[in-house]
Design an enzyme around this catalytic site. Structure first.
Site, PDB file in Angstrom:
ATOM      1  N   ARG A 204      -2.017 104.081 -55.776  1.00 44.99           N
ATOM      2  CA  ARG A 204      -1.769 102.682 -55.453  1.00 44.99           C
ATOM      3  C   ARG A 204      -0.668 102.117 -56.359  1.00 44.99           C
ATOM      4  O   ARG A 204       0.232 101.415 -55.899  1.00 44.99           O
ATOM      5  CB  ARG A 204      -3.034 101.845 -55.616  1.00 44.99           C
ATOM      6  CG  ARG A 204      -2.851 100.403 -55.131  1.00 44.99           C
ATOM      7  CD  ARG A 204      -3.948  99.478 -55.611  1.00 44.99           C
ATOM      8  NE  ARG A 204      -3.970  99.308 -57.055  1.00 44.99           N
ATOM      9  CZ  ARG A 204      -3.090  98.563 -57.742  1.00 44.99           C
ATOM     10  NH1 ARG A 204      -2.126  97.933 -57.125  1.00 44.99           N
ATOM     11  NH2 ARG A 204      -3.180  98.446 -59.045  1.00 44.99           N
TER      12      ARG A 204
ATOM     13  N   GLY B  92       7.051 101.306 -55.728  1.00 49.10           N
ATOM     14  CA  GLY B  92       8.053 101.552 -54.698  1.00 49.10           C
ATOM     15  C   GLY B  92       8.285 100.330 -53.824  1.00 49.10           C
ATOM     16  O   GLY B  92       9.431  99.977 -53.503  1.00 49.10           O
TER      17      GLY B  92
ATOM     18  N   SER C  97       7.748  97.220 -54.685  1.00 48.69           N
ATOM     19  CA  SER C  97       8.432  96.215 -55.500  1.00 48.69           C
ATOM     20  C   SER C  97       9.918  96.532 -55.633  1.00 48.69           C
ATOM     21  O   SER C  97      10.762  95.628 -55.555  1.00 48.69           O
ATOM     22  CB  SER C  97       7.793  96.144 -56.889  1.00 48.69           C
ATOM     23  OG  SER C  97       6.454  95.717 -56.787  1.00 48.69           O
TER      24      SER C  97
ATOM     25  N   GLN D 174      23.056  85.190 -57.647  1.00 51.52           N
ATOM     26  CA  GLN D 174      23.592  84.183 -58.564  1.00 51.52           C
ATOM     27  C   GLN D 174      22.635  83.946 -59.723  1.00 51.52           C
ATOM     28  O   GLN D 174      23.056  83.857 -60.886  1.00 51.52           O
ATOM     29  CB  GLN D 174      23.852  82.878 -57.807  1.00 51.52           C
ATOM     30  CG  GLN D 174      24.977  82.988 -56.810  1.00 51.52           C
ATOM     31  CD  GLN D 174      25.002  81.841 -55.817  1.00 51.52           C
ATOM     32  OE1 GLN D 174      24.058  81.037 -55.735  1.00 51.52           O
ATOM     33  NE2 GLN D 174      26.079  81.745 -55.053  1.00 51.52           N
TER      34      GLN D 174
ATOM     35  N   GLU E 142      12.507  82.299 -56.847  1.00 53.01           N
ATOM     36  CA  GLU E 142      13.533  82.610 -55.847  1.00 53.01           C
ATOM     37  C   GLU E 142      13.072  83.728 -54.924  1.00 53.01           C
ATOM     38  O   GLU E 142      13.315  83.686 -53.710  1.00 53.01           O
ATOM     39  CB  GLU E 142      14.848  82.986 -56.513  1.00 53.01           C
ATOM     40  CG  GLU E 142      15.960  83.281 -55.522  1.00 53.01           C
ATOM     41  CD  GLU E 142      16.283  82.106 -54.607  1.00 53.01           C
ATOM     42  OE1 GLU E 142      16.368  82.318 -53.378  1.00 53.01           O
ATOM     43  OE2 GLU E 142      16.448  80.984 -55.105  1.00 53.01           O
TER      44      GLU E 142
ATOM     45  N   GLU F 203      11.464  82.154 -46.511  1.00 56.31           N
ATOM     46  CA  GLU F 203      12.559  82.008 -45.555  1.00 56.31           C
ATOM     47  C   GLU F 203      12.597  83.171 -44.568  1.00 56.31           C
ATOM     48  O   GLU F 203      12.792  82.960 -43.364  1.00 56.31           O
ATOM     49  CB  GLU F 203      13.892  81.901 -46.287  1.00 56.31           C
ATOM     50  CG  GLU F 203      14.065  80.591 -47.018  1.00 56.31           C
ATOM     51  CD  GLU F 203      15.377  80.502 -47.773  1.00 56.31           C
ATOM     52  OE1 GLU F 203      16.109  81.508 -47.844  1.00 56.31           O
ATOM     53  OE2 GLU F 203      15.671  79.409 -48.290  1.00 56.31           O
TER      54      GLU F 203
ATOM     55  N   SER G  52      12.805  75.697 -51.453  1.00 53.10           N
ATOM     56  CA  SER G  52      14.020  75.340 -52.171  1.00 53.10           C
ATOM     57  C   SER G  52      13.715  74.367 -53.304  1.00 53.10           C
ATOM     58  O   SER G  52      14.281  74.480 -54.405  1.00 53.10           O
ATOM     59  CB  SER G  52      15.027  74.722 -51.196  1.00 53.10           C
ATOM     60  OG  SER G  52      16.207  74.368 -51.861  1.00 53.10           O
TER      61      SER G  52
END
Length: 124
Positions: free
Chosen positions: A15, A21, A23, A39, A75, A82, A104
């Protein structure tokens, strides 16, 4: 392997290796597909070494570096939100827009936290 909901799920080291992998693919995908992540990663390449250098002790170093990692984490979560919204449908919907706007806003707040922590720690 554990039987969860009729599916065999790996356990133990299997596991852990699969999770690593997964990640790695997530980080690579975010780097490849998300300009904002690139960025913020560039910012991290400046902020983290600078925070380690400017901090006078371990606590200050942690306070200067940790918020940058939080920005990257937020982020990644925002990018996942998204991508999920876009996967569901590309047509405009109030709730889809709200989900993206909230993600955001979370990134913005994490960046503001980074700035505030730096000001508070370094203001001597």
């Amino acid at each position: 392997m554990n039987d969860v909901g009729g599916r065999l799920k790996p356990a133990g080291f299997t596991r852990i290796f699969r999770a690593l992998g997964t990640s790695a693919r997530g980080l690579a995908g975010a780097f490849r597909e998300e300009a904002a992540f690139r960025q913020e990663l560039a910012l991290a390449l400046v902020v983290i070494p600078l925070g380690l250098w400017l901090g006078r002790n371990g606590i200050e170093r942690a306070l200067l570096v940790a918020p940058m990692f939080l920005v990257l984490v937020v982020e990644l979560i925002n990018s996942a939100i998204e991508a999920t919204v876009d996967r569901i449908g590309l047509e405009r919907h109030t709730l889809s827009g709200l989900a993206k706007d909230i993600g955001s806003a979370a990134v913005l707040l994490s960046l503001l936290m980074l700035a505030v922590v730096w000001l508070l720690v370094l203001w001597r």
